[in-house]
Design an enzyme around this catalytic site. Structure first.
Site, PDB file in Angstrom:
ATOM      1  N   PHE A 121       0.879  -1.081   0.068  1.00 26.29           N
ATOM      2  CA  PHE A 121       0.038   0.100  -0.068  1.00 26.29           C
ATOM      3  C   PHE A 121       0.912   1.219  -0.093  1.00 26.29           C
ATOM      4  O   PHE A 121       1.693   1.319   0.983  1.00 26.29           O
ATOM      5  CB  PHE A 121      -0.909   0.123   1.136  1.00 26.29           C
ATOM      6  CG  PHE A 121      -1.974   1.505   1.012  1.00 26.29           C
ATOM      7  CD1 PHE A 121      -2.905   1.092   0.440  1.00 26.29           C
ATOM      8  CD2 PHE A 121      -1.524   2.473   1.891  1.00 26.29           C
ATOM      9  CE1 PHE A 121      -3.724   2.465   0.250  1.00 26.29           C
ATOM     10  CE2 PHE A 121      -2.148   3.567   1.632  1.00 26.29           C
ATOM     11  CZ  PHE A 121      -3.468   3.451   0.724  1.00 26.29           C
TER      12      PHE A 121
ATOM     13  N   ASP B 293       9.337   3.160   2.145  1.00 26.25           N
ATOM     14  CA  ASP B 293       8.007   3.974   2.391  1.00 26.25           C
ATOM     15  C   ASP B 293       7.875   3.869   3.909  1.00 26.25           C
ATOM     16  O   ASP B 293       7.381   2.827   4.371  1.00 26.25           O
ATOM     17  CB  ASP B 293       7.028   3.242   1.649  1.00 26.25           C
ATOM     18  CG  ASP B 293       5.609   4.132   1.806  1.00 26.25           C
ATOM     19  OD1 ASP B 293       5.411   5.068   2.729  1.00 26.25           O
ATOM     20  OD2 ASP B 293       4.643   4.107   1.014  1.00 26.25           O
TER      21      ASP B 293
ATOM     22  N   LYS C 294       2.411  11.240   7.127  1.00 27.37           N
ATOM     23  CA  LYS C 294       1.571  10.917   8.491  1.00 27.37           C
ATOM     24  C   LYS C 294       1.857  11.672   9.684  1.00 27.37           C
ATOM     25  O   LYS C 294       1.874  12.724   9.628  1.00 27.37           O
ATOM     26  CB  LYS C 294       1.240   9.305   8.528  1.00 27.37           C
ATOM     27  CG  LYS C 294       0.581   8.852   7.339  1.00 27.37           C
ATOM     28  CD  LYS C 294      -0.280   7.466   7.677  1.00 27.37           C
ATOM     29  CE  LYS C 294      -1.119   7.061   6.563  1.00 27.37           C
ATOM     30  NZ  LYS C 294      -0.866   5.936   5.609  1.00 27.37           N
TER      31      LYS C 294
HETATM   32  C1  LIG Z   1      -0.927   6.119   4.360  1.00 22.44           C
HETATM   33  C2  LIG Z   1       0.270   5.471   3.387  1.00 22.44           C
HETATM   34  C3  LIG Z   1       0.617   6.129   2.184  1.00 22.44           C
HETATM   35  C4  LIG Z   1      -0.409   7.483   1.596  1.00 22.44           C
HETATM   36  O1  LIG Z   1      -0.304   8.422   2.401  1.00 22.44           O
HETATM   37  P1  LIG Z   1      -1.466   9.527   2.063  1.00 22.44           P
HETATM   38  O2  LIG Z   1      -1.165  10.593   3.123  1.00 22.44           O
HETATM   39  O3  LIG Z   1      -2.880   8.861   2.430  1.00 22.44           O
HETATM   40  O4  LIG Z   1      -1.522   9.864   0.616  1.00 22.44           O
HETATM   41  C5  LIG Z   1       1.598   6.024   1.569  1.00 22.44           C
HETATM   42  N1  LIG Z   1       2.251   4.705   2.191  1.00 22.44           N
HETATM   43  C6  LIG Z   1       2.077   4.067   2.979  1.00 22.44           C
HETATM   44  C7  LIG Z   1       2.886   3.055   3.626  1.00 22.44           C
HETATM   45  C8  LIG Z   1       0.917   4.653   4.060  1.00 22.44           C
HETATM   46  O5  LIG Z   1       0.477   3.836   4.956  1.00 22.44           O
END
Ligand SMILES: *Cc1c(COP(=O)(O)O)cnc(C)c1O
Length: 427
Positions: free
Chosen positions: A149, A236, A276
């Site tokens: 994700f 990520d 986040k």
């Molecule tokens: C939440 C998330 C995203 C996307 O972030 P948004 O601010 O919702 O666009 C990307 N990578 C990971 C691992 C995430 O948990």
């Protein structure tokens, strides 16, 4: 076993009805309407208090409405909010110095959302391949993992294997090779098969997939393989980063940062993606970090964002990172994570509804003893809600437990009682 649930107040019903009527149905929220937050707690419109065990997908690691972060936002919002990058502002450079030293990288590229930061990392990676590695034009490939994700843009869903996220959104972006997660042989094979691999994009723990923690040493081996094949290791850490997993980063101790965890530089990402919790959940901030030989491929006019690096974001992010350090949130997440998993395993030994407990730090999940199509996990989350704890199923039968990192030991024990009590109702 069927359980009666609390009925919603008419006030909640009316507000939910408004969302249903006027909002696009792109989410399926738990039926609870919140109006206030503080620390580990949120309150609904009827004044009922809940533990927040999702933390806005780990965006509010520092706790809801942290006074220091909100204070920084209010102060900056009353002074200067947005200049665009057409002009300099007095906050951006301060943030850039702070965040790069904090994580041990030469440079940062600020954006707003996690998905934008992932897009940015992909663009930097491709450009690096063409301009530094010498990959022939338009041939660059980026390896990604199954069940990833990384966000919701057209390019990112191009390499998702969540059919719901992809169906009827095509045509998709090319240039991605998907391999199984936590499979080092698959990574090696993919790197060997194609000489145009620009990078490997990976979540150090797969959050949305249900908090899937890879085997010990996977990330270090992946980094080493990338280095051997001159491909960039892109982490990520939008969900796993900023103390969530008991370290500043889930790839920690990776960095030459100043956070004092023992360094294992072999896992340091070539490109680090943050989002986040870099804002403590008060304002959208995301960031991509890399060293000069990579980041310098980006020149004026080649990438950007009107809001990226704005003064409010810069001030908020500095405050949010200061809170993580000043309040020892990594240590707290590590210590209380162990306690939480132990408590959950104890419950699992008494209640067969939990088939598995997994996680790291305060990023955890329980797997419910039912198949992914069952709505049992949803029913259990409704029961948690009734008893004052908010969590949400992910991938059907998994429930993520990720409270704000400011939670205390006594609160964890309280939450374990709630969880057990709710599960016992389904016995
Ligand atoms: C939440 C998330 C995203 C996307 O972030 P948004 O601010 O919702 O666009 C990307 N990578 C990971 C691992 C995430 O948990």
């Amino acid at each position: 076993m069927a359980q009666t649930q609390q009925v919603l107040s008419s006030k909640s019903e009316a507000l939910i009805e408004k969302e249903n009527k006027y909002g696009a149905h792109n989410y399926h929220p738990l039926p609870v309407v919140l109006e206030k937050g503080g620390g580990v707690f949120v309150w609904d419109v009827d004044g009922k208090k809940y533990y927040d065990f999702l933390s806005a997908y780990s965006a509010v690691n520092q706790g809801h409405c942290h006074p220091k972060i909100v204070g920084a936002m209010v102060k900056q919002a009353q002074t200067l909010t947005l200049t665009s990058r057409a002009f300099h502002n007095d906050q951006l450079g301060v943030f850039e110095e702070y965040v790069t030293k904090y994580f041990g990288f030469d440079k940062v590229l600020p954006m707003n959302t996690g998905a934008e930061a992932v897009e940015t990392a992909l663009k930097i990676c491709r450009k690096w391949a063409y301009e530094v590695k010498g990959t022939p034009e338009n041939q660059a490939q980026i390896i990604v993992c199954e069940n990833n994700f990384h966000g919701r843009t057209t390019t990112i869903i191009s390499f998702s294997n969540d059919e719901n996220a992809r169906k009827n959104f095509g045509p998709f972006t090319e240039g991605f090779i998907k391999i199984p997660y936590d499979d080092i042989d698959a990574l090696e094979a993919a790197l060997k098969l194609n000489s145009n691999i620009a990078g490997f994009l990976v979540e150090p723990i797969q959050g949305e997939a249900g908090v899937y923690v890879p085997s010990e040493g996977y990330l270090a081996k992946a980094k080493a393989l990338c280095a051997a094949h001159n491909a960039l290791f892109i982490a990520d850490e939008v969900q796993t980063g900023i103390a969530r997993t008991g370290r500043l980063l889930a790839t920690c101790g990776n960095c030459s940062c100043t956070q004092g965890c023992e360094n294992t530089p072999e896992v340091k990402p070539d490109i680090l993606i943050l989002g986040k919790a870099i804002s403590g959940g008060v304002y959208p901030v995301s960031a991509v970090l890399a060293n000069n030989e990579i980041m310098n491929v980006i020149k004026p006019g080649q990438h950007g964002s009107t809001f990226g690096g704005n003064p409010v974001a810069a001030a908020v992010a500095v405050a949010a990172l200061e809170v993580v350090r000043d309040e020892n949130l990594s240590e707290n997440a590590e210590r209380l994570g162990i306690l939480l998993r132990k408590g959950l395993n104890d419950i699992a030994s008494r209640n067969s509804l939990i088939s598995l407990v997994r996680g790291k730090g305060l990023l955890n999940a329980i797997v419910i003893n039912c198949d992914e199509e069952s709505d049992l996990a949803w029913q259990i989350c409704l029961k948690f809600r009734d008893y004052g704890l908010l969590a949400k199923p992910t991938h059907g039968n998994k429930i993520r437990f990720a409270p704000p990192l400011v939670i205390t030991e006594a609160q964890i024990q309280d939450c374990l009682s709630i969880i057990e009590k709710a599960l016992n109702d389904f016995k």
